[in-house]
Design a protein around this motif. Structure first.
Motif, short mmCIF file in Angstrom:
data_model
loop_
_atom_site.label_atom_id
_atom_site.label_comp_id
_atom_site.label_asym_id
_atom_site.label_seq_id
_atom_site.Cartn_x
_atom_site.Cartn_y
_atom_site.Cartn_z
N ARG A 216 6.38 3.84 1.43
CA ARG A 216 6.22 3.57 0.22
C ARG A 216 7.55 3.17 -0.54
NH1 ARG A 216 7.43 5.58 -4.40
NH2 ARG A 216 8.97 7.21 -3.33
N ARG A 219 7.74 -0.54 0.54
CA ARG A 219 7.04 -1.33 -0.61
C ARG A 219 7.60 -1.46 -1.93
NH1 ARG A 219 2.17 1.35 1.72
NH2 ARG A 219 2.32 2.93 0.02
N GLU A 220 8.16 -0.33 -2.27
CA GLU A 220 8.82 -0.41 -3.75
C GLU A 220 10.19 -1.21 -3.68
OE1 GLU A 220 7.84 0.95 -6.69
OE2 GLU A 220 6.08 1.49 -5.68
N GLU A 341 -1.06 6.10 -10.72
CA GLU A 341 -1.07 5.48 -9.43
C GLU A 341 -2.17 4.17 -9.32
OE1 GLU A 341 -3.91 8.72 -9.22
OE2 GLU A 341 -1.69 8.45 -9.90
N THR A 345 -0.47 0.40 -9.15
CA THR A 345 -0.84 -0.55 -7.88
C THR A 345 -1.12 -1.89 -8.57
OG1 THR A 345 -1.66 1.49 -6.79
CG2 THR A 345 -2.40 -0.67 -6.24
N ARG A 348 1.63 -4.07 -9.38
CA ARG A 348 2.64 -4.47 -8.32
C ARG A 348 1.93 -5.50 -7.56
NH1 ARG A 348 7.57 -3.31 -9.10
NH2 ARG A 348 8.00 -0.93 -9.19
N GLU A 408 -2.20 -2.72 1.65
CA GLU A 408 -1.92 -1.23 1.72
C GLU A 408 -1.98 -0.62 0.60
OE1 GLU A 408 1.90 -0.77 3.72
OE2 GLU A 408 1.23 -1.45 5.98
N ARG A 409 -1.38 -0.81 -0.31
CA ARG A 409 -1.48 -0.21 -1.74
C ARG A 409 -3.04 0.02 -2.24
NH1 ARG A 409 3.10 0.14 -4.84
NH2 ARG A 409 5.07 -0.93 -4.23
N ARG A 412 -5.08 2.13 -0.08
CA ARG A 412 -4.63 3.79 -0.23
C ARG A 412 -5.53 4.21 -1.08
NH1 ARG A 412 -0.23 6.01 -3.08
NH2 ARG A 412 0.62 7.88 -2.21
#
Length: 447
Positions: A216, A219-220, A341, A345, A348, A408-409, A412
């Motif tokens: 995580r 990714r950030e 979240e 997401t 992003r 992935e984000r 998830r």
């Protein structure tokens, strides 16, 4: 792991004999010697009654008494021998110890009951016959007790119960206690194995939580650094191109580069601050493994609460427009707020897609679509083909993790992610996120 009963008992003697411990062998040898001595002495009277030589009776008694040596291995044999020599009035110790060993062993209970009954009958008959003979030989006038009455059976019953009941009951108690201890020992071993498995699983969960948190954070960091730095590189290239031709535009581009750099630093400080707050405290005692997972979850939740939202998409698109990219933002449906979240997401995904446009299709027109639906929110970023006169390469390195991180984000949160080349030669990134997040366990829509 704790040792089992067999492991603890197998000391000293080994597997050559049937004893588990040396003191058990010493005890059995001692009992066998005492029993052989007793039967040897009783063999003298047996030889006289049977009109046999005394040495033969003594030798017979020694052999019979030594059978007690195998009481642990074959208690049935010991009891049968004691029953067989009961008419010869031999083997008192062997009968008592044999019944105890039989009751305390793992012999089936029906066999134990049968042999105990046979021993009881044999002792009762021999005792009654012996008492009648003794009373009949009494020569002191008329007998005071009638041998044919109740006295002989009652006394024979008491003698028989006194000889057989105590060893049987004590043997049953010892056997039950031994089985109980063995079951408790096995249960303790089983619990220890379960605790070991639970510890291993806790370690695996903690390791998974650490790995998830590292992923995580990666990714950030990628989203923040890649997007901001990509725009800074684009503006720096434009600044270099117009520095001499249009000083005013160069000043504006320089100011934009500075603003983007400060924004990137601000976001990095916020991320690092969340990590410091969510980290486990340093203490002289070991930190439980579960605390690592809780700290990681707390850091992720705090980061989600403080992360960007969908209402910041217009500002995100404006940054790309200032870099010279034509970006159209199209919003469909009633604008709503979602769980942190979900909005984070979605933001992003759009941010990384615009970053890829700056890297690989500089100068191409971009359309950003955001659709608010009943049970989901969808976003799509599509760019046209790169213009022929555009710069083929603006010097932006690619780590190859942009599409992977977006996928992935989305996955998830239980969403769908699709990316690929369009028929017109451009590139399209599409993602659909459910409004019910599996991470929050309930509705992700906020009023």
């Amino acid at each position: 792991m704790s040792a089992t009963g067999a492991d603890r008992d197998a000391v000293g003697v080994g597997n050559r004999w049937w004893w588990g411990r040396r003191r058990s062998a010493v005890l059995d040898v001692g009992l066998a010697l005492v029993s052989a001595l007793e039967c040897g002495l009783e063999g003298i009277g047996f030889a006289e009654k049977a009109a046999l030589p005394v040495p033969v009776g003594v030798l017979f008694g020694l052999v019979i008494g030594s059978v007690l040596l195998v009481r642990r291995r074959s208690p049935i044999v010991v009891v049968l021998v004691s029953i067989a020599v009961t008419p010869a009035e031999m083997g008192f110790l062997m009968g008592v110890v044999g019944l105890y060993s039989l009751a305390a062993s793992e012999v089936p209970r029906r066999i134990t009951a049968l042999l105990a009954g046979m021993s009881t009958v044999a002792v009762f008959v021999v005792t009654a016959v012996r008492m009648r003979q003794d009373l009949a030989r009494a020569d002191a006038g008329p007998p005071e007790i009638d041998p044919s009455g109740w006295y002989v059976p009652v006394v024979a019953v008491f003698v028989t119960l006194g000889l057989n009941a105590p060893p049987l009951l004590f043997g049953l108690y010892i056997g039950a206690r031994r089985r109980l201890m063995e079951s408790l020992r096995e249960r303790a071993d089983s619990l220890e194995q379960e605790l070991s498995l639970l510890a291993d699983r806790a370690e695996q969960r903690a390791q998974w939580a650490r790995q998830e948190e590292r992923t995580r954070i990666a990714r950030e960091m990628h989203d923040v650094v890649a997007h901001r730095v990509s725009l800074m590189v684009v503006h720096a290239a434009a600044l270099q191109a117009v520095a001499l031709k249009d000083p005013q535009k160069a000043v504006r581009n320089a100011a934009l580069v500075g603003d983007m750099g400060r924004q990137a630093l601000t976001e990095l400080r916020e991320m690092l601050g969340v990590l410091r707050e969510g980290a486990a405290p340093v203490a002289p005692v070991p930190v439980p493994l579960a605390a690592v997972g809780r700290a990681a979850a707390a850091a992720a939740e705090a980061a989600a609460e403080d992360g960007p939202r969908l209402d910041a998409l217009e500002g995100l698109c404006e940054q790309s427009r200032l870099a010279g990219t034509v970006v159209d933002l199209v919003v469909v449906g009633d604008v709503r707020s979602y769980a942190p979240e979900v909005e984070r997401t979605a933001y992003r995904v759009v941010q990384e897609a615009l970053t890829n446009v700056h890297k690989h299709a500089a100068g191409a027109d971009v359309v950003v679509r955001l659709a608010h639906r009943g049970a989901e929110v969808a976003m799509q970023v599509e760019n046209g083909p790169c213009p022929v006169d555009a710069r083929a390469d603006v010097g932006l390195p690619s780590g190859g993790n942009g599409l992977v991180g977006m996928r992935e984000r989305v996955l998830r949160l239980g969403g769908v992610f699709v990316s690929g080349v369009t028929d017109a030669g451009g590139f399209r990134v599409s993602a659909v996120l459910p409004t019910v997040s599996p991470l929050s366990g309930g509705s992700a829509v906020r009023p």
